[in-house]
Design a protein around this motif. Sequence first.
Motif, PDB file in Angstrom:
ATOM      1  N   HIS A  34       0.458  -0.967   0.284  1.00 59.20           N
ATOM      2  CA  HIS A  34      -0.014  -0.579  -0.068  1.00 59.20           C
ATOM      3  C   HIS A  34       0.623   1.419   0.226  1.00 59.20           C
ATOM      4  CE1 HIS A  34      -3.271   3.118   0.706  1.00 59.20           C
ATOM      5  NE2 HIS A  34      -2.406   3.132   1.931  1.00 59.20           N
ATOM      6  N   ILE A  35       2.076   1.088   1.123  1.00 63.85           N
ATOM      7  CA  ILE A  35       2.592   2.277   0.871  1.00 63.85           C
ATOM      8  C   ILE A  35       3.659   2.525  -0.039  1.00 63.85           C
ATOM      9  CG2 ILE A  35       4.519   3.934   1.528  1.00 63.85           C
ATOM     10  CD1 ILE A  35       3.091   2.805   4.840  1.00 63.85           C
ATOM     11  N   PRO A  36       3.897   3.097  -1.285  1.00 67.04           N
ATOM     12  CA  PRO A  36       5.140   3.093  -2.456  1.00 67.04           C
ATOM     13  C   PRO A  36       6.779   2.860  -1.906  1.00 67.04           C
ATOM     14  CG  PRO A  36       3.239   4.657  -2.822  1.00 67.04           C
ATOM     15  CD  PRO A  36       2.739   3.948  -1.223  1.00 67.04           C
ATOM     16  N   LEU A  37       7.556   2.209  -2.585  1.00 70.19           N
ATOM     17  CA  LEU A  37       8.483   2.316  -2.135  1.00 70.19           C
ATOM     18  C   LEU A  37       8.973   3.376  -2.645  1.00 70.19           C
ATOM     19  CD1 LEU A  37      11.362   0.340  -0.921  1.00 70.19           C
ATOM     20  CD2 LEU A  37      11.436  -0.631  -3.723  1.00 70.19           C
ATOM     21  N   ARG A  38       9.974   3.676  -1.596  1.00 70.79           N
ATOM     22  CA  ARG A  38      10.477   5.704  -1.771  1.00 70.79           C
ATOM     23  C   ARG A  38      11.922   5.299  -3.388  1.00 70.79           C
ATOM     24  NH1 ARG A  38      12.087   6.063   2.879  1.00 70.79           N
ATOM     25  NH2 ARG A  38      13.978   6.005   2.978  1.00 70.79           N
ATOM     26  N   GLY A  39      11.950   5.868  -3.521  1.00 65.02           N
ATOM     27  CA  GLY A  39      13.056   6.016  -4.541  1.00 65.02           C
ATOM     28  C   GLY A  39      12.928   5.842  -5.774  1.00 65.02           C
ATOM     29  N   TYR A  40      11.554   4.824  -6.326  1.00 63.77           N
ATOM     30  CA  TYR A  40      11.500   4.035  -8.055  1.00 63.77           C
ATOM     31  C   TYR A  40      10.160   4.247  -8.000  1.00 63.77           C
ATOM     32  CZ  TYR A  40      15.120   0.931  -5.722  1.00 63.77           C
ATOM     33  OH  TYR A  40      16.350  -0.172  -5.778  1.00 63.77           O
ATOM     34  N   LEU A  41      10.344   4.840  -9.437  1.00 63.42           N
ATOM     35  CA  LEU A  41       9.184   4.775 -10.412  1.00 63.42           C
ATOM     36  C   LEU A  41       7.797   3.436  -9.647  1.00 63.42           C
ATOM     37  CD1 LEU A  41      11.652   6.494 -13.368  1.00 63.42           C
ATOM     38  CD2 LEU A  41       9.345   7.981 -11.570  1.00 63.42           C
ATOM     39  N   ASP A  42       6.935   4.473 -10.489  1.00 65.26           N
ATOM     40  CA  ASP A  42       6.314   3.171 -10.374  1.00 65.26           C
ATOM     41  C   ASP A  42       5.970   2.379 -11.420  1.00 65.26           C
ATOM     42  OD1 ASP A  42       3.590   1.719  -9.925  1.00 65.26           O
ATOM     43  OD2 ASP A  42       1.915   4.243 -11.470  1.00 65.26           O
ATOM     44  N   PRO A  43       6.535   1.357 -10.984  1.00 60.52           N
ATOM     45  CA  PRO A  43       6.611  -0.279 -12.302  1.00 60.52           C
ATOM     46  C   PRO A  43       5.220  -0.803 -13.133  1.00 60.52           C
ATOM     47  CG  PRO A  43       6.667  -1.554 -10.701  1.00 60.52           C
ATOM     48  CD  PRO A  43       6.060   0.481  -9.738  1.00 60.52           C
ATOM     49  N   MET A  44       3.788   0.008 -12.746  1.00 64.92           N
ATOM     50  CA  MET A  44       2.482  -1.471 -12.558  1.00 64.92           C
ATOM     51  C   MET A  44       2.361  -0.263 -14.792  1.00 64.92           C
ATOM     52  SD  MET A  44       1.967  -2.260 -10.660  1.00 64.92           S
ATOM     53  CE  MET A  44       0.798  -4.012 -11.240  1.00 64.92           C
ATOM     54  N   PRO A  45       2.763   0.317 -15.229  1.00 72.40           N
ATOM     55  CA  PRO A  45       2.768   0.460 -16.871  1.00 72.40           C
ATOM     56  C   PRO A  45       3.514  -0.090 -17.521  1.00 72.40           C
ATOM     57  CG  PRO A  45       3.088   2.416 -15.459  1.00 72.40           C
ATOM     58  CD  PRO A  45       2.854   2.156 -14.642  1.00 72.40           C
ATOM     59  N   VAL A  46       4.999  -0.835 -16.567  1.00 73.59           N
ATOM     60  CA  VAL A  46       5.508  -1.415 -17.600  1.00 73.59           C
ATOM     61  C   VAL A  46       5.030  -2.848 -17.370  1.00 73.59           C
ATOM     62  CG1 VAL A  46       7.542  -2.701 -17.835  1.00 73.59           C
ATOM     63  CG2 VAL A  46       7.325   0.184 -17.178  1.00 73.59           C
ATOM     64  N   TRP A  47       4.609  -3.419 -15.848  1.00 72.74           N
ATOM     65  CA  TRP A  47       4.209  -4.488 -15.968  1.00 72.74           C
ATOM     66  C   TRP A  47       3.049  -4.876 -16.794  1.00 72.74           C
ATOM     67  CZ3 TRP A  47       8.171  -7.021 -14.857  1.00 72.74           C
ATOM     68  CH2 TRP A  47       9.449  -6.872 -13.590  1.00 72.74           C
ATOM     69  N   ARG A  48       1.962  -4.303 -16.777  1.00 72.29           N
ATOM     70  CA  ARG A  48       0.684  -4.232 -17.393  1.00 72.29           C
ATOM     71  C   ARG A  48       1.314  -4.539 -19.721  1.00 72.29           C
ATOM     72  NH1 ARG A  48      -1.384   0.622 -14.723  1.00 72.29           N
ATOM     73  NH2 ARG A  48      -2.345  -0.674 -12.977  1.00 72.29           N
ATOM     74  N   ARG A  49       2.468  -3.736 -19.589  1.00 73.65           N
ATOM     75  CA  ARG A  49       2.632  -3.652 -20.610  1.00 73.65           C
ATOM     76  C   ARG A  49       3.473  -5.420 -21.206  1.00 73.65           C
ATOM     77  NH1 ARG A  49       3.926   1.332 -20.520  1.00 73.65           N
ATOM     78  NH2 ARG A  49       5.472   0.942 -20.174  1.00 73.65           N
ATOM     79  N   ALA A  50       4.195  -5.771 -20.298  1.00 73.89           N
ATOM     80  CA  ALA A  50       4.532  -7.640 -20.142  1.00 73.89           C
ATOM     81  C   ALA A  50       3.836  -8.353 -20.029  1.00 73.89           C
ATOM     82  CB  ALA A  50       5.891  -7.229 -19.063  1.00 73.89           C
TER      83      ALA A  50
END
Length: 323
Positions: A223-239
């Motif tokens: 629920h709490i995003p990992l600090r220092g990283y971009l949101d990975p969801m757009p990439v995982w949805r494409r993969a």
Amino acid sequence: DEPRSAEALIAERGDAVDASPAVLSMRAGVGRPLLLLPGLGGTVMECWPLIRALRTTRPVIGLQARGMDGEQPPHDSVADMAGFYTAAIRAVQPHGPYALCGYSFGGLVALEVARQLSQEGEPLELVCLLDSQLHLSPPAPWRAWQRARRVATRLARLGAPEWRRGLVVLRDRLRGAAQPPAFAASPDWPDAQQRVYQASLAALAAYQPQPYDGGRVLYLRSHIPLRGYLDPMPVWRRAARAGLDVVEVPGEHLEMMARQAPAVAAAIDAMLRADAPVPLDYSSTDASPIPSKSTRTKSPGAADSKPHQVPVVTTVPQGTRSP
């Protein structure tokens, strides 16, 4: 069937298979094993809270990165790591269906292992990524500037009495922008593990996910995003060409292998049951399943703390692409 350890599974393969230091028996069980892949630190020992919380009767086998023994150089690419793990997995379980689960960086490797196995004609029953992140966010000075600009814009709309509180917010956000990512190598790690960690960081930086169409992918996100990283969801949805199921669990990234391990384990357990509905919501602290809804709901019996009030389950249908 009697419970079997990884060593027993390997022994069944006869003299053609040598026990590999990459394969660790984490828990005995019955049936096809659940295969756990490690994070940046190269060892699945960090997954013990999850392993203890799992209720599946299957064997649990952990994979360990090459180089942890200090005798071989570690891999510095996700594809090479996946090839190494695939060979070790097939020595234990020659044919699918396979159940793969990777924590953090291990999720990247698990997806690549699944892709390689699928290309070899092997079926996958579970490919689970546990809050797996991709590329780091832009440098801290740029993030600080962007946050300062947003806060300054908001301050311009406020009256004089609210400026003091706004300046405190600006100070706190600038401090937060300069903080490093939440996960870093421990200074107590042995030299061999430090080298594995550095090689894994290099692999993470160079990794570009390739399309996987061997089945749906389960993604458990904190629920709490990992600090220092971009949101990975757009990439995982494409993969994830065959579809992506997203389950949100309370807390933050590191808590998934600590106090939130029961919620993570419940989601994995359900996916390993053939009759389980897909997807389910495991956001409550007692890890009880809740049917997914399109709106945000509160888990029965969950605490009133904010992280436990925002479970989100999203099913991304086949062929969906992010903007």
